[in-house]
Design a protein around this motif. Structure first.
Motif, short mmCIF file in Angstrom:
data_model
loop_
_atom_site.label_atom_id
_atom_site.label_comp_id
_atom_site.label_asym_id
_atom_site.label_seq_id
_atom_site.Cartn_x
_atom_site.Cartn_y
_atom_site.Cartn_z
N LEU A 9 0.83 -1.21 0.00
CA LEU A 9 0.00 0.00 0.00
C LEU A 9 0.86 1.26 0.00
CD1 LEU A 9 -2.81 -1.07 2.49
CD2 LEU A 9 -2.97 -0.87 0.01
N LEU A 10 2.02 1.21 0.69
CA LEU A 10 2.94 2.34 0.65
C LEU A 10 3.49 2.55 -0.76
CD1 LEU A 10 5.06 2.19 3.93
CD2 LEU A 10 3.75 4.14 3.09
N ALA A 11 3.75 1.45 -1.46
CA ALA A 11 4.22 1.56 -2.85
C ALA A 11 3.15 2.19 -3.72
CB ALA A 11 4.60 0.17 -3.38
N VAL A 12 1.90 1.79 -3.52
CA VAL A 12 0.79 2.39 -4.27
C VAL A 12 0.69 3.87 -3.96
CG1 VAL A 12 -1.72 2.43 -4.58
CG2 VAL A 12 -0.52 0.23 -4.40
N GLN A 13 0.78 4.21 -2.68
CA GLN A 13 0.68 5.61 -2.26
C GLN A 13 1.84 6.45 -2.80
OE1 GLN A 13 1.35 6.71 2.00
NE2 GLN A 13 -0.77 7.37 1.93
N PHE A 14 3.03 5.86 -2.85
CA PHE A 14 4.23 6.58 -3.27
C PHE A 14 4.27 6.80 -4.77
CE2 PHE A 14 8.95 6.59 -4.09
CZ PHE A 14 9.19 7.83 -3.51
N LEU A 15 3.85 5.79 -5.55
CA LEU A 15 4.00 5.83 -7.00
C LEU A 15 2.77 6.33 -7.74
CD1 LEU A 15 5.88 2.45 -7.68
CD2 LEU A 15 6.85 4.73 -7.39
N THR A 16 1.64 6.41 -7.05
CA THR A 16 0.40 6.83 -7.72
C THR A 16 -0.32 7.87 -6.89
OG1 THR A 16 -1.17 5.26 -6.70
CG2 THR A 16 0.20 4.43 -8.51
N ARG A 17 -1.45 8.32 -7.42
CA ARG A 17 -2.32 9.24 -6.69
C ARG A 17 -3.60 8.53 -6.25
NH1 ARG A 17 1.76 11.09 -6.51
NH2 ARG A 17 2.52 13.16 -7.07
N LEU A 18 -3.56 7.21 -6.23
CA LEU A 18 -4.72 6.44 -5.82
C LEU A 18 -4.88 6.47 -4.31
CD1 LEU A 18 -4.24 3.28 -8.09
CD2 LEU A 18 -5.82 5.20 -8.45
N PRO A 19 -6.12 6.57 -3.82
CA PRO A 19 -6.34 6.54 -2.37
C PRO A 19 -6.08 5.14 -1.82
CG PRO A 19 -8.44 6.53 -3.53
CD PRO A 19 -7.38 6.74 -4.57
N VAL A 20 -5.49 5.07 -0.64
CA VAL A 20 -5.23 3.78 0.01
C VAL A 20 -5.83 3.81 1.41
CG1 VAL A 20 -3.10 3.38 -1.29
CG2 VAL A 20 -3.01 4.58 0.89
N PRO A 21 -6.14 2.63 1.98
CA PRO A 21 -6.69 2.59 3.34
C PRO A 21 -5.74 3.22 4.34
CG PRO A 21 -6.91 0.46 2.25
CD PRO A 21 -6.05 1.31 1.37
N GLY A 22 -6.29 3.80 5.38
CA GLY A 22 -5.47 4.50 6.35
C GLY A 22 -5.14 3.70 7.59
N TRP A 23 -5.33 2.37 7.55
CA TRP A 23 -5.13 1.59 8.77
C TRP A 23 -3.66 1.33 9.08
CZ3 TRP A 23 -2.31 -2.71 7.84
CH2 TRP A 23 -2.35 -3.27 6.57
N PHE A 24 -2.79 1.41 8.06
CA PHE A 24 -1.39 1.06 8.31
C PHE A 24 -0.59 2.28 8.75
CE2 PHE A 24 -1.55 2.37 3.90
CZ PHE A 24 -0.41 3.12 3.74
N THR A 25 0.46 2.02 9.50
CA THR A 25 1.32 3.07 10.03
C THR A 25 2.60 3.14 9.19
OG1 THR A 25 0.50 2.67 12.25
CG2 THR A 25 2.55 3.93 12.06
N TYR A 26 2.99 4.36 8.83
CA TYR A 26 4.23 4.53 8.08
C TYR A 26 5.42 4.26 8.99
CZ TYR A 26 8.21 6.81 5.85
OH TYR A 26 9.44 7.07 5.31
N ARG A 160 24.23 4.18 -5.55
CA ARG A 160 24.11 4.74 -4.20
C ARG A 160 23.33 6.04 -4.24
NH1 ARG A 160 27.71 8.70 -2.35
NH2 ARG A 160 29.05 9.58 -3.97
N TYR A 161 22.59 6.28 -3.18
CA TYR A 161 21.79 7.49 -3.05
C TYR A 161 22.71 8.63 -2.65
CZ TYR A 161 17.64 10.28 -1.87
OH TYR A 161 16.66 11.24 -1.83
N VAL A 162 22.67 9.74 -3.37
CA VAL A 162 23.69 10.78 -3.18
C VAL A 162 23.25 11.94 -2.31
CG1 VAL A 162 24.84 10.24 -5.35
CG2 VAL A 162 23.01 11.93 -5.34
N ARG A 163 22.00 11.95 -1.88
CA ARG A 163 21.55 13.03 -1.01
C ARG A 163 21.62 12.58 0.45
NH1 ARG A 163 19.51 17.23 -3.85
NH2 ARG A 163 18.42 16.85 -5.83
N ALA A 164 21.84 13.55 1.34
CA ALA A 164 21.85 13.23 2.77
C ALA A 164 20.45 12.88 3.25
CB ALA A 164 22.40 14.41 3.57
N GLU A 165 19.45 13.56 2.69
CA GLU A 165 18.06 13.29 3.02
C GLU A 165 17.24 13.35 1.75
OE1 GLU A 165 17.00 12.29 5.86
OE2 GLU A 165 18.85 12.63 6.97
N GLY A 166 16.03 12.80 1.81
CA GLY A 166 15.15 12.83 0.65
C GLY A 166 14.15 11.70 0.71
N THR A 167 13.16 11.74 -0.20
CA THR A 167 12.10 10.73 -0.17
C THR A 167 12.64 9.34 -0.47
OG1 THR A 167 11.63 11.21 -2.50
CG2 THR A 167 10.31 12.36 -0.84
#
Length: 252
Positions: A9-26, A160-167
């Motif tokens: 569901l996090l992958a769906v939320q991250f890659l799309t604009r589709l609504p996902v259920p809110g029961w899970f915790t990030y 490798r990821y080159v930023r110190a922070e980011g999504t």
């Protein structure tokens, strides 16, 4: 199993604009494992594009139907990967140094290089897809969208990821072997489904085109950045998707 569903569901939320259920915790752990499901989410986005294309083709000519299907993909993803493509070209084209390129890529404004990259990418998609047989497009959309997301996951795994922070930081820090295997198995399942429905030859040409797009885009930004960012993952996805379509066209 609950954690895996939450990661999907996090992958769906991250890659799309589709609504996902809110029961899970990030959590960062769940975000890291969500990369395992990028190819599956991509295949679902592609299946949606196929459904829109099929419906449009009942009413409109092929070119119009292709444009509507591509637009549907942009709508459901919020042009997420296209934005990354544009930012990558703006940064690499306008930044003389690694630091200036990364700073330009943070800017939400669209520059000349990004505009030209977007126009070229969308034009290539429309022209290539219109030249393919209509029945092949029904399978090309989910295959290209799914396998091109796998292309992005392979970038995470081998660079490798080159930023110190980011999504993209949680995923970059925590992409595990099981997550990578899930993504690869999903890509293999997409290929197996194609083989059961269409000839193998166009798939092989498509995979060659995808690989060329993957390598070319990585060579374009990694020479300067010495790694990847979230934006460049979008650029890899776009180059890989277009490369797959061009490979199919080369087979004809």
């Amino acid at each position: 199993m609950r954690n895996q569903i939450a990661s999907f569901l996090l992958a769906v939320q991250f890659l799309t604009r589709l609504p996902v259920p809110g029961w899970f915790t990030y959590t960062e752990a769940r975000m890291a494992t969500s990369a395992a499901y990028y190819p599956l989410v991509g295949a679902l986005v592609g299946a949606f594009c196929s459904a829109v294309f099929w419906g449009a083709l009942l009413i409109f000519p092929l070119l119009v139907s292709v444009i509507i299907a591509v637009a549907a993909g942009l709508l459901v993803t919020g042009a997420f990967h296209e934005d990354g493509l544009a930012d990558t070209f703006d940064g690499i084209g306008g930044g003389h140094t690694r630091e200036s390129a990364l700073e330009i890529m943070r800017d939400s404004r669209l520059g000349t290089y990004g505009t030209l990259a977007l126009v070229a990418a969308l034009a290539l998609k429309a022209a290539t897809l219109t030249a393919l047989p209509a029945h092949m497009l029904l399978f090309a959309f989910p295959a290209a969208h799914g396998l091109s997301r796998l292309s992005s996951v392979l970038t995470i795994a081998t660079s490798r990821y080159v930023r110190a922070e980011g999504t993209g930081k949680p995923v970059a820090k925590g992409l595990s072997l099981p997550s990578l295997l899930i993504a690869i198995i999903t890509g293999a399942a997409i290929c197996l489904a194609w083989i059961n429905l269409l000839p193998v030859a166009p798939l092989l040409y498509g995979l060659i085109g995808l690989a060329i797009g993957h390598v070319a885009m990585r060579a374009f930004f990694e020479f300067k950045l010495k790694g990847y960012t979230g934006d460049t993952l979008g650029a890899v996805q776009q180059a890989s998707e277009i490369g797959f379509y061009l490979g199919l066209l080369a087979w004809l």
